[in-house]
Motif scaffolding. Structure first.
Motif, short mmCIF file in Angstrom:
data_model
loop_
_atom_site.label_atom_id
_atom_site.label_comp_id
_atom_site.label_asym_id
_atom_site.label_seq_id
_atom_site.Cartn_x
_atom_site.Cartn_y
_atom_site.Cartn_z
N UNK A 327 0.84 -1.20 0.00
CA UNK A 327 0.00 0.00 0.00
C UNK A 327 0.87 1.26 0.00
N UNK A 328 1.96 1.24 0.80
CA UNK A 328 2.85 2.41 0.87
C UNK A 328 3.45 2.72 -0.50
N UNK A 329 3.97 1.69 -1.18
CA UNK A 329 4.61 1.88 -2.49
C UNK A 329 3.57 2.29 -3.53
N UNK A 330 2.42 1.62 -3.55
CA UNK A 330 1.38 1.91 -4.54
C UNK A 330 0.84 3.33 -4.38
N UNK A 331 0.59 3.75 -3.15
CA UNK A 331 0.05 5.09 -2.89
C UNK A 331 0.97 6.18 -3.41
N UNK A 332 2.26 6.05 -3.12
CA UNK A 332 3.22 7.07 -3.56
C UNK A 332 3.41 7.05 -5.08
N UNK A 333 3.33 5.86 -5.68
CA UNK A 333 3.48 5.76 -7.14
C UNK A 333 2.29 6.43 -7.84
N UNK A 334 1.08 6.20 -7.33
CA UNK A 334 -0.11 6.81 -7.92
C UNK A 334 -0.10 8.33 -7.75
N UNK A 335 0.39 8.81 -6.59
CA UNK A 335 0.50 10.26 -6.36
C UNK A 335 1.48 10.89 -7.35
N UNK A 336 2.62 10.21 -7.59
CA UNK A 336 3.61 10.71 -8.56
C UNK A 336 3.03 10.69 -9.97
N UNK A 337 2.27 9.65 -10.31
CA UNK A 337 1.66 9.54 -11.64
C UNK A 337 0.62 10.64 -11.85
N UNK A 338 -0.20 10.91 -10.83
CA UNK A 338 -1.20 11.99 -10.92
C UNK A 338 -0.51 13.34 -11.12
N UNK A 339 0.59 13.56 -10.41
CA UNK A 339 1.36 14.81 -10.55
C UNK A 339 1.91 14.94 -11.97
N UNK A 340 2.40 13.84 -12.53
CA UNK A 340 2.92 13.82 -13.90
C UNK A 340 1.84 14.24 -14.90
N UNK A 341 0.64 13.70 -14.72
CA UNK A 341 -0.45 13.99 -15.65
C UNK A 341 -0.90 15.44 -15.55
N UNK A 342 -0.96 15.97 -14.33
CA UNK A 342 -1.43 17.35 -14.12
C UNK A 342 -0.44 18.35 -14.70
N UNK A 343 0.85 18.15 -14.43
CA UNK A 343 1.87 19.12 -14.84
C UNK A 343 2.58 18.74 -16.15
N UNK A 344 2.12 17.65 -16.77
CA UNK A 344 2.70 17.18 -18.03
C UNK A 344 4.21 16.95 -17.93
N UNK A 345 4.60 16.31 -16.84
CA UNK A 345 6.02 15.95 -16.66
C UNK A 345 6.34 14.73 -17.51
#
Length: 718
Positions: A327-345
């Motif tokens: 859960x710890x790894x998945x949660x942080x990975x999804x947060x990073x992915x959402x950030x990528x999509x929002x800011x087009x990283x």
């Protein structure tokens, strides 16, 4: 005799009760743990916990909590006292070392990332804990909030790759401030709820006391601190005592306000952040004392609580540990992915954010310990959290290293990453080891030294600090005089230096920093003893203790025997801080000896070399040969000729161009190319600025060897 034996037997009966003996054992653990675990690169934060498990009540049972009331009429537990200080210290340093300037630059994006990296792990974690693991409401919320925290364990990796100014790094640092603060506020509410009903009075009291606490910490304390630092400017010891008093006053104030003491320590770090420069002597004292005593005490005490046998009693403990980690790894990975999509990283920036924010260490440990002490969570969660910390730290370091490397390959390094040494300011240091090999080394130094530099060559002899120190010092000066006479033959100006130190590598490192040396020139490493192999060889110690360019020389043959210079340059060497410096020296050597240069490198490095103005302006004949399989160092032998001077460019462990195949390079090429002159170059690096020495993670060799495979899970070459 019987009384004596009985006394000895009582003193060493387990668990040990003598406070002096307990303190001695803990200090021995603090001393020995890094030495034993360094070869397998076990993270320091895990190493101390493991030793706490080994010597604690659930291991050898040497250490247990000592209630000194039975000894001296006092109710203070010695280990508890030091571990509490260590816990507060960890949170204080976490607040103190956050870069507030970077946070201000990207505050809006940091706010969004902070929200995402806080809400997503909690949104996943709470239902998993409540419905799947069947925990009650309070434990479920506490464990879920623990998933939202992260510690910048892998930040030193980003710093060494020269991409610390990348926007993805900046918003991750800002997000750390926000998510950790939010979780600490939740912790305050949960501990209040655990002690009684949450009603209107609770919220009013918490709100008023929290507002008053923040006013004192951010409105009053910084002004007092500024006045104190200005008025008592010369009393450096007083500065440290003042800071320590502020930390514990803040922790006590937080407790009075109905918050946890660790919140007070964290806020104290934020309040004093601007007043204590990161590279100041005061900061050095704060980190040194914390990392030497208090933080290890806390980590060892955590290990003493852990009961590994719980993991073997049934599947539930293992299920909890596995679930928490997943859960710890998945949660942080999804947060990073959402950030990528929002800011087009880019995908690499996403992985950089994930790598930096995935590690759970100091804040996680602090929160879980509070929850365990308040009996909100059980030992299954405590043990599972230790497993989570180990796995997430390793994943974080591997992913961050892979992402950093790819970002560097895309050409996105900070502009100031490349080092430019003004020729007239160049300082070269030559430590003496073996007098027999010093003359050719001195000749080599004379050849590569800038003619514009007004500084002499610095020749250093380090004398061991023992009962024969004075005699050895006299002999060292006599040897240095011999070197000075030899140098005078080529009209080379030299400065003779002698220093006394317990450790040769330490003496060289200290002198190098005092001189601001740009380059160290050493002889080839000799065979090492068994003890050196365990504790760390001299050459490795010198590399670890210095940041300057380092040239290691084996010059058994005359320079006139050479017909060419072959330089083996590994991939990404062009991204190292000292790249241009060592290249300039090799070009100068080729010019002095009138020898052509042949660079063996991959196509990317060849392109970087050819683009340098340094290469286009040189009159030294040079050519390139392509080699791509750098995991096979012995394949380089195909480019060798018997009359060539061989130059191998390597890298310090953890730097941009470092790879497993460079491990122990000096010994391997020394044995393989027995009858040739060799140079081994370690480019300079920027001084590592670790968030915390006990949070510095360097992956073990076995993990480094699979890091490419794990990295490919997040990055696929097109």
């Amino acid at each position: 005799m019987d009384k004596f034996l009985q006394h000895i037997s009582h003193a060493f009966s387990t668990p040990l009760t003598n406070p002096v003996l307990v303190f001695t054992i803990i200090l021995t653990i603090i001393l020995v743990s890094p030495i034993i675990l360094r070869p397998i690169k076990v993270p320091g934060i895990i190493g101390f916990i493991l030793f706490g498990v080994l010597f604690g009540p659930h291991g050898l049972n040497w250490l247990a909590k000592i209630d000194k009331a039975t000894l001296q009429g006092s109710g203070v537990d010695a280990i508890d006292l030091f571990s509490t200080i260590g816990l507060l210290y960890i949170m204080f340093i976490a607040g103190l070392e956050l870069d507030m300037n970077e946070f201000k630059k990207t505050k809006n994006k940091s706010l969004l990332f902070g929200f995402l990296t806080f809400i997503i792990p909690i949104s996943i974690g709470f239902p998993v804990c409540y419905y799947f693991l069947n925990y009650e409401l309070l434990p479920s919320v506490l464990i879920a909030s623990m998933f939202a925290t992260h510690t910048l364990v892998s930040y030193p990796i980003v710093n060494s790759y020269g991409i610390s100014k990348n926007e993805a790094v900046a918003i991750t640092i800002g997000g750390t401030i926000l998510t950790d603060t939010a979780v600490l506020i939740i912790l305050a509410i949960l501990t209040g709820a655990a002690q009684g009903e949450i009603n209107q009075q609770f919220w009013v009291t918490l709100g008023v006391s929290f507002a008053l606490f923040l006013f004192i910490m951010f409105g009053v304390i910084p002004r007092i601190a500024k006045w104190f630092f200005q008025k008592i400017e010369s009393e450096k010891t007083a500065h440290y005592i003042f800071v320590l008093a502020v930390v514990f006053f803040a922790a006590f104030l937080a407790e009075i306000a109905g918050l946890e003491p660790i919140i007070g320590a964290f806020v104290a770090g934020l309040a004093l952040n601007k007043l204590i420069p990161h590279s100041s002597a005061l900061m050095n004292r704060i980190e040194f004392i914390g990392n030497a005593i208090f933080i290890p005490f806390f980590l060892i005490s955590v290990g003493m609580i852990v009961d590994v046998s719980v993991l073997t009693k049934g599947p539930m403990a293992l299920i909890i540990a596995g679930t928490l980690t997943l859960v710890a790894v998945t949660g942080k990975f999804l947060a990073a992915t959402a950030t990528k999509l929002v800011f087009k990283y880019s995908k690499n920036q996403r992985n950089l954010i994930f790598g930096l924010s995935n590690a759970h260490a100091a804040a996680t440990l602090a929160i879980i310990m509070v929850g365990y002490d308040k009996e909100i969570i059980d030992e299954n969660v405590l043990n599972g959290t230790i497993v989570l910390i180990l796995i997430t730290c390793i994943i974080a370091s591997i992913v961050t290293e892979n992402a950093s490397r790819r970002i560097v390959m895309e050409g996105h390094q900070d502009d100031e990453h490349v080092e430019h040494v003004p020729e007239h300011e160049e300082q070269i240091l030559i430590p003496i080891a073996n007098l027999a090999s010093m003359e050719p080394i001195l000749d080599f130094a004379t050849l590569i030294k800038s003619k514009k530099s007004h500084h002499p060559l610095n020749i250093l002899s380090v004398v061991a600090d023992n009962e024969q120190a004075e005699l050895n010092l006299a002999n060292a000066r006599k040897n240095l005089d011999n070197m000075a006479r030899y140098a005078s033959g080529s009209e080379t100006e030299v400065e003779l230096l002698t220093t006394i130190d317990f450790n040769i590598a330490s003496g060289i490192g200290r002198t190098s920093k005092e001189l601001f040396a740009d380059c160290l020139i050493l002889g080839w490493p000799s065979a090492t003893s068994f003890i050196e192999k365990i504790v760390g060889e001299k050459t490795e110690s010198i590399l670890n203790r210095t940041d300057a360019n380092l040239f290691m020389c084996r010059l058994d043959k005359s320079f006139v025997s050479h017909k060419s210079i072959v330089i083996f340059v590994p991939p990404l060497a062009e991204s190292e801080v000292g790249f241009e410096y060592w290249l300039e020296k090799i070009l100068k050597l080729g010019q002095e000896l009138s020898l052509p240069l042949r660079f063996v490198c991959d196509s990317r490095t060849q392109g970087a070399l050819q683009e340098l103005p340094l290469m286009s302006k040189t009159s030294v004949p040079h050519g390139f040969e392509n080699y791509e399989d750098w995991d096979n160092i012995y394949g380089l032998a195909a480019f060798n000729t018997v009359d060539a001077l061989l130059v191998f460019v390597s890298s310090r462990y953890g730097e941009v161009s470092y790879r497993d195949s460079l491990d122990g390079l000096a010994k391997r090429i020394g044995r393989y190319f027995k009858n040739q002159n060799l140079l081994l170059i370690f480019p300079s690096r920027r001084e590592n600025q670790h968030i915390d020495d006990y949070e510095d993670v360097q992956t073990a060799p076995i993990f480094r060897k699979i890091s490419r495979e794990i990295g490919n899970m997040f990055n696929k070459e097109k």
